[in-house]
Write an enzyme that holds these catalytic residues in place. Structure first.
Site, mmCIF file in Angstrom:
data_model
loop_
_atom_site.group_PDB
_atom_site.id
_atom_site.type_symbol
_atom_site.label_atom_id
_atom_site.label_comp_id
_atom_site.label_asym_id
_atom_site.label_seq_id
_atom_site.Cartn_x
_atom_site.Cartn_y
_atom_site.Cartn_z
ATOM 1 N N TYR A 276 0.860 -1.192 0.000
ATOM 2 C CA TYR A 276 0.000 0.000 0.000
ATOM 3 C C TYR A 276 0.891 1.235 0.000
ATOM 4 C CZ TYR A 276 -3.333 3.532 1.745
ATOM 5 O OH TYR A 276 -4.092 4.666 1.902
ATOM 6 N N ASP B 11 9.370 2.918 -1.009
ATOM 7 C CA ASP B 11 8.366 3.603 -0.198
ATOM 8 C C ASP B 11 8.702 3.298 1.267
ATOM 9 O OD1 ASP B 11 4.712 3.501 0.104
ATOM 10 O OD2 ASP B 11 6.293 4.421 1.317
ATOM 11 N N LYS C 151 5.142 9.692 8.186
ATOM 12 C CA LYS C 151 5.001 9.211 9.562
ATOM 13 C C LYS C 151 6.065 9.791 10.501
ATOM 14 C CE LYS C 151 2.725 5.049 7.818
ATOM 15 N NZ LYS C 151 1.364 5.037 8.368
#
Ligand code: KE4
Length: 427
Positions: A144, A239, A267
């Site tokens: 994802y 990623d 994050k």
């Protein structure tokens, strides 16, 4: 456990917020029941509006690696916000965080801050396409990368497939250039490269997959992606929104010794504030506006308060003992859960990389999305609620990752294992 206020708030929320939440996973659809509304966090703990205390293994899905409401982070935020929240003009804090990121991740010579992981991956893909002049990208089933149209793609049947829209509202045209391979399966990637040779701009991968549960790369997988993309003049995009500053200060690329062309962050780099970033070799990044023609912009990109939170967080992580502590406590948690499950005869497959871990309720070895999906999600749901009722807050989905922070010490891990033994004994 009394949760009346949370339940009332959830009813109220659902009248004005879709699903009562601002991100789907928070609605507990994967495990049933209704979410707890959080009043505050402190260190390794969350406290809900009914006054219940939880040991938190979500950590806001990764950002809170130094623990909730860390005094150094709060002080940096307070000092900065007193001078104003946002200017839409450059500030020195953006330079400081950028220099810290560049220093931490050698593959990043230049960086651009954005406001989320989605923006980071969406922009990195646009840049890869602009830099190579090619349109196709390869992603992996079960990985994802946020909710940009071209990445909301499910794998069709077979091993190497053309992407199919994974959500209404995503037109076929948006995913026609998205190819889907299988994680930990280099052959599925090689097949796509031979079928679309010269057309693939980039391969984007979570170097440690954290969105199908936690699935580490098998030996040689990342190196193989590096070799294939090099041979094909395609870019390799890591990623590292979840793994950046998580599995090591330099991210997964430091752990596995594989250097991508572009890296996406999020994050932790925002310390709990909305920050994403993408960066890489100067010759690639120079293609981005205003220097180059690849357009990307953002009103709140590089927001000074968010920069201050990110900077304070990374400064705490620069303490050399940080990752040793994260590793020690996470190993104790993961090994402990595996042993407790074995004591109760519950088949599980435990994975861990640094302070990310996942307890799959399956007896299969989990190496990709198909094997991850053999997990018994019903049983996970019962485990989740058993733990929640006893004050341990895990991810409300089998296909997520558990995070340990610097605030999770011996007592917190011991308590977690004690509760897990009770819950697993009753499954
Ligand atoms: P955001 O747009 O949510 O900031 O980042 C998207 C993203 C990109 N890349 C990776 C590897 C990610 O894990 C994420 C977001 N992770 C999820 C957790 N599985 C965020 C939680 C949520 O969607 O609410």
């Amino acid at each position: 456990m009394q949760t009346t206020i949370s339940q009332n708030l959830f009813e109220q929320a659902q009248k004005v917020l879709v699903g009562g939440v601002n991100s789907p996973v928070r609605a507990f659809k994967g495990v049933g029941g209704s979410p707890r509304f959080i009043a505050r966090g402190s260190g390794a703990h969350l406290y809900d509006v009914d006054g219940n205390e939880y040991l938190d293994y979500i950590g806001s899905w990764g950002p809170m690696i130094v623990g909730h409401a860390h005094p150094q982070v709060l002080a940096a935020v307070q000092d900065t916000v007193l001078n104003g929240a946002s200017f839409g003009a450059p500030t020195q804090l953006e330079i400081k965080l950028a220099e810290t990121v560049v220093q931490a991740v050698p593959a990043i010579e230049m960086v651009r801050f954005v406001n989320s992981g989605t923006e980071a991956t969406m922009s990195a893909i646009r840049l890869a396409r602009g830099f190579t002049g090619r349109d196709k990208i390869i992603k992996f089933e079960g990985c994802y990368h946020g909710h940009a149209d071209m990445l909301l793609v499910q794998a069709g049947s077979g091993i190497a497939t053309l992407g199919l829209p994974d959500s209404p509202g995503v037109p076929e045209a948006a995913v026609t250039n998205t190819l889907v391979a299988k994680f930990n399966n280099l052959e599925s990637v090689a097949q796509l490269f031979s079928r679309f040779s010269g057309e693939i701009a980039a391969v984007i991968v979570e170097p440690v997959a954290g969105n199908m549960g936690l699935v580490p790369p098998m030996p040689g997988f990342l190196e193989g992606l590096r070799q294939l993309t090099f041979e094909q003049d395609s870019l390799l995009i890591f990623d590292e929104v979840m793994t950046g500053f998580r599995v090591a200060y330099g991210g997964a690329q430091a752990v596995y010794g594989v250097t991508p062309d572009l890296t996406c962050l999020g994050k932790i780099v925002g310390g709990g504030f909305p920050v994403g970033a993408y960066g890489g070799r100067k010759e690639i990044m120079q293609k981005v506006a205003p220097v180059g023609p690849v357009y990307q912009a953002g009103t709140l990109s590089g927001n000074p308060v968010a920069m201050a939170a990110g900077l304070a967080t990374l400064q705490i992580l620069q303490n050399p003992d940080s990752y040793l502590q994260l590793e020690t406590m996470s190993a104790r948690l993961a090994d402990g859960l595996k042993n407790v499950a074995a004591q109760h005869g519950i088949p599980v497959y435990q994975t861990r990389v640094g302070s990310m871990s996942c307890l799959f309720f399956t007896e299969e070895k989990v190496t990709d999305f198909q094997s991850a999906k053999t997990a018994n999600t019903e049983r996970y749901g019962s485990f989740f609620h058993g733990m929640l009722e006893r004050g341990v807050y895990l991810a409300p989905s089998q296909f997520e990752t558990a995070f340990v922070s610097l605030a999770h010490g011996e007592n917190e891990i011991a308590r977690t294992l004690e509760v897990a033994s009770k819950v697993l004994g009753q499954l």
